[in-house]
Write a protein that holds these residues in place. Structure first.
Motif, short mmCIF file in Angstrom:
data_model
loop_
_atom_site.label_atom_id
_atom_site.label_comp_id
_atom_site.label_asym_id
_atom_site.label_seq_id
_atom_site.Cartn_x
_atom_site.Cartn_y
_atom_site.Cartn_z
N GLY A 27 0.82 -1.21 0.00
CA GLY A 27 0.00 0.00 0.00
C GLY A 27 0.85 1.26 0.00
O GLY A 27 1.76 1.41 -0.80
N HIS A 28 0.55 2.13 0.98
CA HIS A 28 1.22 3.43 1.05
C HIS A 28 2.20 3.50 2.21
O HIS A 28 2.56 4.59 2.65
CB HIS A 28 0.19 4.55 1.20
N ASP A 29 2.61 2.34 2.76
CA ASP A 29 3.41 2.38 3.98
C ASP A 29 4.90 2.56 3.72
O ASP A 29 5.69 2.53 4.66
CB ASP A 29 3.16 1.11 4.82
N ASN A 30 5.31 2.74 2.45
CA ASN A 30 6.72 2.95 2.17
C ASN A 30 6.86 3.94 1.02
O ASN A 30 5.87 4.41 0.46
CB ASN A 30 7.40 1.62 1.84
N VAL A 31 8.12 4.25 0.69
CA VAL A 31 8.38 5.22 -0.37
C VAL A 31 7.76 4.76 -1.69
O VAL A 31 7.18 5.56 -2.42
CB VAL A 31 9.91 5.42 -0.52
N LEU A 32 7.89 3.48 -1.99
CA LEU A 32 7.32 2.90 -3.20
C LEU A 32 6.42 1.74 -2.82
O LEU A 32 6.52 1.19 -1.72
CB LEU A 32 8.43 2.41 -4.14
N THR A 33 5.55 1.35 -3.75
CA THR A 33 4.64 0.24 -3.52
C THR A 33 5.09 -0.96 -4.36
O THR A 33 5.55 -0.81 -5.49
CB THR A 33 3.20 0.64 -3.91
N LYS A 34 4.94 -2.12 -3.78
CA LYS A 34 5.30 -3.33 -4.52
C LYS A 34 4.42 -3.48 -5.76
O LYS A 34 3.25 -3.11 -5.76
CB LYS A 34 5.14 -4.56 -3.62
N ILE A 35 5.01 -4.03 -6.81
CA ILE A 35 4.29 -4.22 -8.07
C ILE A 35 3.38 -5.43 -7.95
O ILE A 35 3.81 -6.52 -7.57
CB ILE A 35 5.28 -4.42 -9.23
N GLU A 36 2.12 -5.22 -8.23
CA GLU A 36 1.15 -6.31 -8.31
C GLU A 36 0.46 -6.24 -9.66
O GLU A 36 0.11 -5.16 -10.14
CB GLU A 36 0.13 -6.22 -7.17
N LEU A 37 0.24 -7.42 -10.27
CA LEU A 37 -0.34 -7.47 -11.61
C LEU A 37 -1.86 -7.57 -11.54
O LEU A 37 -2.42 -8.14 -10.60
CB LEU A 37 0.22 -8.66 -12.38
N ASP A 38 -2.51 -7.00 -12.52
CA ASP A 38 -3.97 -7.14 -12.63
C ASP A 38 -4.33 -7.44 -14.09
O ASP A 38 -3.44 -7.73 -14.92
CB ASP A 38 -4.68 -5.88 -12.12
N ARG A 39 -5.60 -7.39 -14.41
CA ARG A 39 -6.08 -7.69 -15.75
C ARG A 39 -5.37 -6.88 -16.83
O ARG A 39 -4.95 -7.43 -17.86
CB ARG A 39 -7.60 -7.42 -15.80
N THR A 40 -5.20 -5.57 -16.56
CA THR A 40 -4.58 -4.72 -17.58
C THR A 40 -3.10 -5.05 -17.76
O THR A 40 -2.54 -4.83 -18.84
CB THR A 40 -4.75 -3.24 -17.20
N SER A 41 -2.47 -5.57 -16.71
CA SER A 41 -1.05 -5.92 -16.81
C SER A 41 -0.84 -7.03 -17.83
O SER A 41 0.09 -6.97 -18.67
CB SER A 41 -0.52 -6.37 -15.45
N TYR A 42 -1.69 -8.04 -17.77
CA TYR A 42 -1.55 -9.15 -18.71
C TYR A 42 -1.87 -8.70 -20.13
O TYR A 42 -1.23 -9.16 -21.10
CB TYR A 42 -2.46 -10.31 -18.29
N GLN A 43 -2.84 -7.80 -20.27
CA GLN A 43 -3.14 -7.27 -21.59
C GLN A 43 -1.94 -6.49 -22.14
O GLN A 43 -1.59 -6.59 -23.32
CB GLN A 43 -4.37 -6.36 -21.52
#
Length: 900
Positions: free
Chosen positions: A350-366
């Motif tokens: 989430g927002h607990d650090n400088v950057l957020t971990k990358i998570e994939l969703d539907r648009t990522s695979y597209q």
């Protein structure tokens, strides 16, 4: 080992004035009470195996590894638990360093004090430290799985309590500027400042943020329409509510590529960009419908995504947001590259650090499919593989600072847009190929205007200069050094706290401002009771400091509240210490008067350097507090010849002195007389020395806070020891043939002070209905008996309803023991029930007598008196005649005449 109690301190406290966040754990070592660490087989080795990082603890040897040297040589388990609790928090990422361990008066029982950042984590760390040490004692080791779980739990506590990066930036900037802050009880609000000077924030919305501006910004289509009407370049688009309208909407915006997004979404939720086919458009529509009923269809503009932050009408930061991506190395698959990227310590959930971990969703695979990849693909070295079409940091994107590159015309336009929408803090999303050139030259558009924009990308960009955007917010909320605080006057002492607090608040009322004050009988704002009860701790102080109408706070600060929770505020402008005498000893591990003085000195020490510690020069323990505080010193004294005060004045100091019958302020070579004591109702015609001392303290505290002599005099003249103004403090009632006095004296010092007044009553009998709280020491009750024998002609010994764990009758027996030691022939009886004892005293009073009632319940005592037909609650101004004349044998009849 057994944990007996855990307390959380949140302000200046007995252990530290500077370290406000402390956990105090009362720990019984039980079977380990007499066993140092070097006598526990395998303990040193087991501790080092579990926590090798303890090598970094210096401890008393003052060198790296010093603490482990102590463990090897032999130290007590309480000390070890302290260091382990601190180290567990360090391993979870919370940097703490302060700790103390002290054995109590009970052998084998220790107070272990550890610093915390998060309360829940600090308490957990204390418990986990005990578990870890006990495990090593019992088994020689602490399993790694259990240690890992402890550290993960601590991290979870910290994450769950996190303020978020934007709020955290604001809080840190406030602390840097000396602006106090506190969380409020609802909707993640925080308060900056105190009382009437406070400001409130929720994320990056302030209490000045207009609701119309927020509503408009949240309606993205309405925002676009109003901006377009004002000549601002915005994307061509339309709003639809049904899938059947999607095809027509695509044609309306000029065909593919398009963007589909919810009309009231945020943080990139439900947004799909660069849509190039009907199948993609249908899927995007359904994703947007998960967020909003109304859907925006827009033309897709090619360019880089920029966020422009505007605060108080000025552009303060610009960031280019780069969508989540990985860079090929020629060896790793895309899945492996994502995992490696997410190992970056700057990335979190989430927002607990400088950057957020990358998570994939539907648009990522597209997007991967469009680039010709799958998660198993191995992209060539240096190839950028995009994983998200949107550039939000919350979806794994990164930020590059562009503040110094934005074109002046774009600055002007951004500032104009925010004024059109009507926000004090706003984030503009701009799509342009080059932010350093005017938007009109680049076919660029302002895509959105966001209320409550995130600060993370500006405070900690992935590349470029961090921008102090929170500083701009502070400049807006508190311009030109506008005050954020209100004056705080803190009052403590063994006796007289409540009366002095109420008198000081009354004096301040003469200035016409709103006073909030806390006492042992309630919390008040102005003339109104907010909450009844013994409100002398941090919670009641917060009620006053959070109220937006309060202009000055006068806070009674009792020993119990300081011990349990700390002061509850960072520092005061005035700290008043009236006296230190034996009371509550043996409670809360305060066993000596010296320890009690150290506890009371917290009020003197927690004063701003430009403030004043108002100290009793006649009490050597209080006077010595001058050496501990960095504040200015102001003394009050009943002795006009005090050498301490004389030297203080000669050095340019200020003091309040009782001289020649006057309460006076002395500074330098001049003396300003406030009023004669006999004209001050509280002092009972000048015959109650302890009340004169209280009046001196209150007058001096007000004077050094720039209250005028005339206002102080008016306050002194109109403040009375009455049920309405000082319940339970020298309340004197005329019952016709005799009088009754109610006072909350409950310790030797207050008994002695009361006796200095009662002895002036020379007609009839002096009847005392006496007792004391059950949690006092045996010797304290004996002392009360001795003092009572010297004050009263007849004594009725009673006990409180709440014996506080003492067997019924025990306190009475001890008081009687003291009475008979001093005056074997003294007339007394024991009636344990307080109501029966009071009625007996009132029933037996001969003409002209004074019945003195020292109750557990002040309200109950006053009701029992009033049902007997009180002719008048005697205002001390009127009572001065009887008290003054009583030395010449004049009885209470003169009081009645005066009242008539």
């Amino acid at each position: 080992m057994r944990i007996l109690k855990i307390q959380t301190l949140r302000g200046p406290n007995y252990w530290s004035i500077r370290r406000h966040k402390l956990i105090v754990m009362r720990l019984d070592l039980e079977t380990l009470a007499d066993t140092p660490s070097n006598q526990i087989p395998g303990f040193y080795e087991g501790l080092v195996e579990a926590l090798p990082s303890l090598e970094g603890h210096y401890c008393s040897p003052g060198c790296r590894g010093g603490f482990l040297m102590r463990v090897r040589e032999g130290t007590m388990m309480g000390h070890i638990v302290e260091h382990v609790a601190l180290e567990l928090q360090e391993l979870a990422g919370m940097h703490v360093g302060f700790g103390r361990t002290r054995e109590t008066a009970t052998p084998g029982v220790y107070q272990v004090v550890i610093e915390y950042i998060n309360e829940e984590a600090g308490r957990y760390a204390g418990r986990a430290a005990v578990r870890l040490c006990q495990s090593i004692v019992d088994r020689g080791r602490y399993p790694k799985a259990e240690l890992d779980q402890d550290i993960q739990d601590l991290k979870d506590f910290w994450r769950d309590a996190s303020l978020g990066p934007s709020t955290e930036a604001i809080v840190k900037e406030a602390e840097k500027r000396g602006i106090p802050w506190m969380p409020l009880a609802a909707r993640f609000l925080i308060q900056l400042g105190y009382g009437v000077n406070q400001k409130r924030m929720q994320a990056t919305m302030t209490d000045n943020t207009g609701i119309l501006g927020v509503e408009l910004a949240c309606d993205k289509e309405a925002t676009k329409r109003i901006l377009a009407a004002n000549g601002v370049p915005v994307p061509r688009g339309t709003v639809i509510n049904f899938l059947d309208d999607l095809e027509e909407a695509i044609e309306h915006v000029g065909g593919y590529p398009i963007v589909i997004k919810p009309s009231d979404g945020n943080h990139g939720r439900g947004i799909t960009i660069d849509i190039r086919s009907w199948d993609e458009a249908e899927a995007a529509y359904e994703a947007a419908r998960q967020v909003s009923r109304s859907i925006i269809v827009e033309r897709y503009y090619v360019g880089r995504d920029h966020r422009v932050l505007v605060v108080d009408g000025k552009v303060v930061a610009v960031a280019e947001r780069v969508p989540a991506h990985v860079v090929g190395n020629g060896r790793s698959s895309i899945a492996e590259l994502i995992e490696e990227t997410n190992q970056d310590p700057n990335r979190g959930e989430g927002h607990d650090n400088v950057l957020t971990k990358i998570e994939l969703d539907r648009t990522s695979y597209q997007l991967l499919e469009r680039q010709g990849y799958t998660l198993k693909s191995v992209p060539p070295k240096g190839t950028i593989c995009s994983l998200r079409a949107t550039a939000n940091l919350s979806t794994g994107g990164s930020a590059v600072d562009r503040t110094d590159e934005i074109h002046p015309e774009n600055v002007w336009l951004a500032q104009r847009v925010v004024r059109i929408i009507g926000l004090d803090i706003a984030g503009l999303d701009i799509v342009t190929s080059d932010i350093s050139r005017p938007l009109r030259e680049m076919d660029a558009v302002i895509v959105e205007v966001n209320a409550a924009p995130g600060f993370r990308m500006h405070v900690a960009p992935s590349q470029g200069i961090p921008r102090n955007v929170a500083g701009a917010v502070m400049d807006m909320l508190f311009p030109n050094e506008k005050p954020s605080r209100i004056p705080i006057l803190s009052v403590t002492g063994t006796n007289g706290k409540t009366t002095t607090t109420r008198l000081l608040a009354h004096i301040y009322k003469q200035t016409g401002i709103v006073v909030g004050y806390t006492t042992t009988d309630g919390t008040y704002i102005g003339d109104y009771l907010v909450e009844a009860g013994d409100n002398t701790g941090p919670q009641s102080a917060h009620v006053i400091l959070q109220d937006p109408t309060v202009e000055v706070a006068v806070l009674e600060s009792a020993r119990g509240g300081i011990l349990r929770s700390g002061l509850g505020f960072e520092a005061a402008n005035i700290g008043v210490v009236l006296n230190v005498a034996a009371d509550h000893l043996g409670i809360g591990d305060i066993d000596t008067i010296e320890q009690l003085a150290n506890l009371k000195s917290v009020v003197a020490e927690a004063v701003y350097p430009d403030g004043y510690a108002v100290l009793n020069a006649d009490d050597h323990r209080v006077a010595a507090m001058a050496e501990k505080t960095k504040a200015n010193i102001a003394y009050f004294t009943m002795n006009p010849d005090s050498e301490l005060v004389r030297n203080h004045i000669q050095k340019g100091g200020v003091a309040a002195v009782y001289e020649n019958g006057y309460l006076s302020i002395v500074k330098g070579d001049w003396t300003h007389r406030i009023e004669r004591a006999e004209n001050i109702p509280l002092t009972m015609g000048g015959k109650a020395p302890f009340m004169i001392a209280n009046a001196l303290a209150a007058s001096l505290a007000a004077f050094v806070q720039n209250v005028t002599i005339e206002q102080i005099r008016a306050g002194l003249r109109t403040f009375r020891a009455s049920v309405s103004q000082t319940p339970g403090r020298m309340n004197l009632f005329n019952l016709g043939k005799y009088h009754a006095l109610v006072d909350y004296a409950h310790n030797p010092a207050s008994y002695e002070a009361l006796g200095s007044f009662v002895r002036n009553w020379t007609t009839g009998q002096r009847i005392g209905v006496i007792g004391g709280p059950g949690d006092r020491r045996d010797e304290d009750f004996v002392t009360l008996g001795k003092l009572s024998a010297d004050i009263f002609d007849y004594i009725i010994v009673k006990e409180d309803d709440d014996t506080r764990g003492r067997p019924r009758g025990s306190a009475s027996d001890l008081i009687i023991q003291g009475i008979t030691q001093v005056k074997p022939n003294c007339r007394f009886e024991s009636i344990l029930d307080e109501t029966q004892a009071i009625n007996k005293g009132l029933d037996m009073a001969p003409d002209g007598s004074l019945v003195v009632i020292l109750p557990e319940s002040v309200n109950r005592a006053i009701k029992l008196i009033k049902v007997r037909g009180v002719q008048e609650e005697i205002q001390p101004q009127s009572a001065t005649t009887s008290v003054s004349d009583s030395q010449n044998g004049v009885g209470p009849s003169s009081v009645v005449n005066t009242l008539i």
